[in-house]
Design an enzyme around this catalytic site. Structure first.
Site, PDB file in Angstrom:
ATOM      1  N   CYS A 111       0.772  -1.301   0.084  1.00  0.00           N
ATOM      2  CA  CYS A 111       0.056  -0.066   0.136  1.00  0.00           C
ATOM      3  C   CYS A 111       1.128   1.350   0.175  1.00  0.00           C
ATOM      4  O   CYS A 111       1.427   1.462  -1.061  1.00  0.00           O
ATOM      5  CB  CYS A 111      -0.984  -0.057   1.135  1.00  0.00           C
ATOM      6  SG  CYS A 111      -2.350   1.046   0.957  1.00  0.00           S
ATOM      7  N   HIS A 135      -3.607  -5.508   0.874  1.00  0.00           N
ATOM      8  CA  HIS A 135      -2.935  -5.928   2.336  1.00  0.00           C
ATOM      9  C   HIS A 135      -2.671  -7.295   2.802  1.00  0.00           C
ATOM     10  O   HIS A 135      -3.721  -7.596   3.496  1.00  0.00           O
ATOM     11  CB  HIS A 135      -3.833  -4.976   3.525  1.00  0.00           C
ATOM     12  CG  HIS A 135      -3.416  -3.706   3.308  1.00  0.00           C
ATOM     13  ND1 HIS A 135      -2.410  -2.990   3.898  1.00  0.00           N
ATOM     14  CD2 HIS A 135      -4.073  -2.665   2.702  1.00  0.00           C
ATOM     15  CE1 HIS A 135      -2.522  -1.721   3.621  1.00  0.00           C
ATOM     16  NE2 HIS A 135      -3.402  -1.578   3.116  1.00  0.00           N
ATOM     17  N   GLU A 154      -1.170  -8.689   4.941  1.00  0.00           N
ATOM     18  CA  GLU A 154      -0.590  -8.758   6.348  1.00  0.00           C
ATOM     19  C   GLU A 154      -2.147  -8.711   7.127  1.00  0.00           C
ATOM     20  O   GLU A 154      -2.048  -8.874   8.265  1.00  0.00           O
ATOM     21  CB  GLU A 154       0.112  -7.763   6.874  1.00  0.00           C
ATOM     22  CG  GLU A 154      -0.324  -6.250   7.361  1.00  0.00           C
ATOM     23  CD  GLU A 154      -0.631  -5.606   5.955  1.00  0.00           C
ATOM     24  OE1 GLU A 154      -0.404  -6.040   4.587  1.00  0.00           O
ATOM     25  OE2 GLU A 154      -0.872  -4.332   5.905  1.00  0.00           O
TER      26      GLU A 154
END
Lengths: 232, 90
Positions: free
Chosen positions: A87, A204, A206
């Site tokens: 990002c 994302h 994560e």
């Protein structure tokens, strides 16, 4: 396998990246401060996390690009070691020239925060080797400037060299205009550098690594790296 | 040493669709400003610079624009330079 997660003023996905790599993937992880001028030699992969570094002043990633640690990050990449920008981290990578192109404002002009589908386009990279070719992942996005753009010649090179790691698609894997959340050229969600050791992606991974959250599709990005380094 | 004020206008490159500009253009048309066209939205940056002459000042500011202030991949910049007396701001 050890990850180093850079903390810039305004980073807000740094702890998520630390949790995903250390708790979910089972690697070692440590935070790195933006004022540091060296990357410790035991760090295999530097993560530039998501967030709003320096308040997105001037342009997203433009100020972070000149912060002290970025010279060391560039050196780390030049040595063939791994750099992952997620990002805002992807925006920093394009601003720093480690990846080609830019992230323009979303075509809708809106900040978009939702789950999208990704098609895994390249599984020979160290970031994607644990996925299957064409594997569809469900991963969240949260950005206002994720509209990937570059000139025709660069797009041609990226496509020809198979450096597009992930493409936005629908639930069936079709990379349609409707499945493109932000207007990115060729539905691009993530790209690799020419050596394949730097990945930038807007979604994302994560944020979807823990089964407790109901989705661990993103975990493969981190376990791929661990497999590559040989400690998983 | 002379002092200059640089007024920098940054806009998206012509080859890139300025979605915000287009949206404002439509809004203007729908409020009867039908003679208005080709709206481009950008950024304005102002700074002072000291240099031996205008040419050197322009060169410094242009370099700063290419390196940090604008991103040449997506943005064009235009610099207007004006000499100011020492200590004068804006």
């Amino acid at each position: 396998m050890k990850f180093g997660i850079v903390v810039f003023p305004g980073s807000n996905c740094d702890h998520d990246a630390w949790y995903a790599t250390s708790h979910n993937a089972g690697a070692q992880a440590q935070m790195l401060w933006h004022k540091d001028t060296i990357i410790p030699s035991d760090i295999d992969c530097v993560i530039l996390p998501g967030g709003f570094s320096y308040g997105d002043y001037l342009r997203c990633g433009a100020i972070a690009r000149v912060s002290p640690i970025m010279s060391a990050v560039c050196k780390h990449a030049e040595q063939g070691r791994f750099v992952l920008g997620i990002c805002n981290g992807f925006q920093i990578l394009t601003e720093s020239g480690l990846l080609p192109g830019v992230l323009l404002r979303n075509a809708s002009l809106s900040f978009i925060c939702k789950d999208i589908h990704l098609r895994t386009e390249q599984i020979l990279s160290p970031f994607t080797s644990s996925f299957e070719q064409g594997q569809i992942l469900r991963v969240p996005i949260a950005h206002g400037e994720g509209n990937y753009f570059t000139d025709e010649q660069t797009i041609h090179i990226l496509e020809q060299e198979q450096r597009i790691a992930f493409r936005y698609c629908d639930a069936n894997g079709n990379a349609t205009i409707e499945a493109n959340p932000n207007g990115s050229i060729n539905n691009i969600a993530g790209i690799l550098n020419d050596k394949g050791n730097v990945l930038g992606m807007m979604p994302h991974p994560e944020r979807c690594c823990d089964p407790l959250l109901g989705n661990s599709d993103g975990l493969g990005v981190f376990t791929s790296l661990m497999q590559t380094v040989g400690l998983y | 040493m002379k002092h200059f004020k640089a007024m920098i206008t940054i806009t998206l490159r012509k080859s890139i669709l300025d979605v915000q500009g287009k949206t404002v253009e439509h809004a203007l048309h729908s409020t009867n400003f039908t003679s208005v066209d080709q709206v481009r939205i950008g950024k304005y940056v102002e700074l002072t610079v000291h240099a031996t002459d205008a040419q050197q000042a322009m060169s410094i500011v242009d370099d700063a624009c290419k390196n940090i202030i604008a991103n040449p991949i997506m943005e064009d910049h235009h610099i207007a330079l004006e000499e100011i007396s020492v200590g004068e701001h804006a």
